[in-house]
Motif scaffolding. Structure first.
Motif, PDB file in Angstrom:
ATOM      1  N   MET A   1       0.841  -1.194   0.000  1.00  0.00           N
ATOM      2  CA  MET A   1       0.000   0.000   0.000  1.00  0.00           C
ATOM      3  C   MET A   1       0.882   1.252   0.000  1.00  0.00           C
ATOM      4  O   MET A   1       1.868   1.322   0.739  1.00  0.00           O
ATOM      5  CB  MET A   1      -0.908   0.014   1.238  1.00  0.00           C
ATOM      6  CG  MET A   1      -1.842   1.209   1.308  1.00  0.00           C
ATOM      7  SD  MET A   1      -2.902   1.167   2.790  1.00  0.00           S
ATOM      8  CE  MET A   1      -3.942  -0.248   2.432  1.00  0.00           C
TER       9      MET A   1
ATOM     10  N   ASN B   1       2.644   4.693   0.791  1.00  0.00           N
ATOM     11  CA  ASN B   1       2.871   5.315   2.100  1.00  0.00           C
ATOM     12  C   ASN B   1       1.946   6.492   2.367  1.00  0.00           C
ATOM     13  O   ASN B   1       1.532   6.715   3.512  1.00  0.00           O
ATOM     14  CB  ASN B   1       4.329   5.771   2.217  1.00  0.00           C
ATOM     15  CG  ASN B   1       5.286   4.605   2.407  1.00  0.00           C
ATOM     16  OD1 ASN B   1       4.922   3.576   2.970  1.00  0.00           O
ATOM     17  ND2 ASN B   1       6.512   4.764   1.926  1.00  0.00           N
TER      18      ASN B   1
ATOM     19  N   LYS C   1      -1.148   4.826   3.593  1.00  0.00           N
ATOM     20  CA  LYS C   1      -0.917   4.072   4.824  1.00  0.00           C
ATOM     21  C   LYS C   1      -0.751   5.002   6.039  1.00  0.00           C
ATOM     22  O   LYS C   1      -1.163   4.672   7.149  1.00  0.00           O
ATOM     23  CB  LYS C   1       0.331   3.200   4.667  1.00  0.00           C
ATOM     24  CG  LYS C   1       0.571   2.242   5.823  1.00  0.00           C
ATOM     25  CD  LYS C   1       1.909   1.524   5.657  1.00  0.00           C
ATOM     26  CE  LYS C   1       1.960   0.734   4.365  1.00  0.00           C
ATOM     27  NZ  LYS C   1       3.243  -0.030   4.245  1.00  0.00           N
TER      28      LYS C   1
ATOM     29  N   ARG D   1      -8.527  -0.166   8.578  1.00  0.00           N
ATOM     30  CA  ARG D   1      -7.980  -1.032   7.536  1.00  0.00           C
ATOM     31  C   ARG D   1      -8.917  -1.114   6.334  1.00  0.00           C
ATOM     32  O   ARG D   1      -8.478  -1.032   5.192  1.00  0.00           O
ATOM     33  CB  ARG D   1      -7.713  -2.423   8.111  1.00  0.00           C
ATOM     34  CG  ARG D   1      -7.047  -3.372   7.105  1.00  0.00           C
ATOM     35  CD  ARG D   1      -6.654  -4.688   7.731  1.00  0.00           C
ATOM     36  NE  ARG D   1      -7.810  -5.445   8.193  1.00  0.00           N
ATOM     37  CZ  ARG D   1      -8.155  -5.614   9.456  1.00  0.00           C
ATOM     38  NH1 ARG D   1      -7.419  -5.063  10.427  1.00  0.00           N
ATOM     39  NH2 ARG D   1      -9.224  -6.318   9.803  1.00  0.00           N
TER      40      ARG D   1
ATOM     41  N   TRP E   1      -7.424   3.010  -1.327  1.00  0.00           N
ATOM     42  CA  TRP E   1      -6.357   2.555  -2.232  1.00  0.00           C
ATOM     43  C   TRP E   1      -6.958   2.028  -3.539  1.00  0.00           C
ATOM     44  O   TRP E   1      -6.495   2.352  -4.638  1.00  0.00           O
ATOM     45  CB  TRP E   1      -5.544   1.466  -1.531  1.00  0.00           C
ATOM     46  CG  TRP E   1      -4.366   0.965  -2.331  1.00  0.00           C
ATOM     47  CD1 TRP E   1      -3.763   1.586  -3.384  1.00  0.00           C
ATOM     48  CD2 TRP E   1      -3.664  -0.260  -2.133  1.00  0.00           C
ATOM     49  NE1 TRP E   1      -2.708   0.841  -3.851  1.00  0.00           N
ATOM     50  CE2 TRP E   1      -2.628  -0.305  -3.108  1.00  0.00           C
ATOM     51  CE3 TRP E   1      -3.784  -1.303  -1.228  1.00  0.00           C
ATOM     52  CZ2 TRP E   1      -1.742  -1.374  -3.198  1.00  0.00           C
ATOM     53  CZ3 TRP E   1      -2.890  -2.358  -1.315  1.00  0.00           C
ATOM     54  CH2 TRP E   1      -1.881  -2.394  -2.285  1.00  0.00           C
TER      55      TRP E   1
END
Length: 211
Positions: free
Chosen positions: A95, A97, A100, A121, A128
């Motif tokens: 994923m 940064n 994240k 999550r 994403w």
């Protein structure tokens, strides 16, 4: 774009001489425009390679190790329907940064909210997926004056905005060059000389969500 100086496209210059029109085929020159636009070819079949010029064994020897069956084909490949949604689901690599590290607990008003690990999550995975910019590949016929004549060309997914809220779109950020053979003619009519030369053809290899 950081790759603007490495991209190559073919430039065709038309020269008018009296009532006749001739096309000068030049070597590739830099461009920011990908995928490569369709070339405006001289329709005169006199500039096409003859049957003896298309001997596969000879051309394979001339192109050598540059022949890449993943991106080029001598005959039209079987068409495979890859939908945009399929490309988006198959997220590759870690994923990013910038996604994240998003702080979902901070609000625009300075207050902080509690977000559970599972909810965080799932939201980051959705974000994403939504902002992911896949490269959609399709086979393109370059014509008889290229060998191999079929290329698997990349395009950035463009069916919707890649940002939330909307406004940004998927744009190319990286490309790779593949070597093809180009039927190149100098001179005109009976005075012309034609041969196969190696040319670089840029293909989009990565796209990102951008303004």
């Amino acid at each position: 774009m950081g790759f603007s100086h490495t991209l190559l496209v073919y430039v065709l210059v038309c020269v008018h001489l009296g009532v006749s029109q001739h096309f000068l085929r030049l070597r590739p020159s830099p461009s920011d425009h990908l995928p490569v636009p369709d070339l405006k070819e001289n329709p005169d079949p006199e500039y096409d390679p003859r049957e003896q010029d298309l001997a596969e064994r000879t051309l394979r020897k001339k192109i050598g190790s540059h022949f890449d069956p993943n991106f080029m084909s001598i005959s039209l490949p079987a068409l495979v329907n890859l939908t945009a949604s399929d490309n988006q689901v198959k997220l590759q690599g870690p994923m990013p940064n910038d996604i994240k590290k998003l702080d979902l607990t901070e609000t625009p008003y300075g207050k902080r909210v509690k977000v559970g690990k599972k909810a965080r999550r799932k939201f980051l995975q959705w974000l994403w997926t939504y902002t992911h910019c896949p490269v959609v590949y399709t086979w393109k016929d370059l014509g008889v004056r290229f060998w191999p004549r079929y290329i698997k060309e990349g395009n950035c997914f463009s069916e919707r905005s890649c940002s939330f809220p909307e406004g940004m779109s998927c744009k190319p950020v990286k490309s790779i060059n593949k070597i093809f053979l180009r039927w190149y003619c100098q001179g005109f009519l009976r005075q012309k000389y034609c041969t196969w030369i190696q040319v670089q053809y840029p293909i989009i290899s990565e796209c990102k969500c951008s303004c």
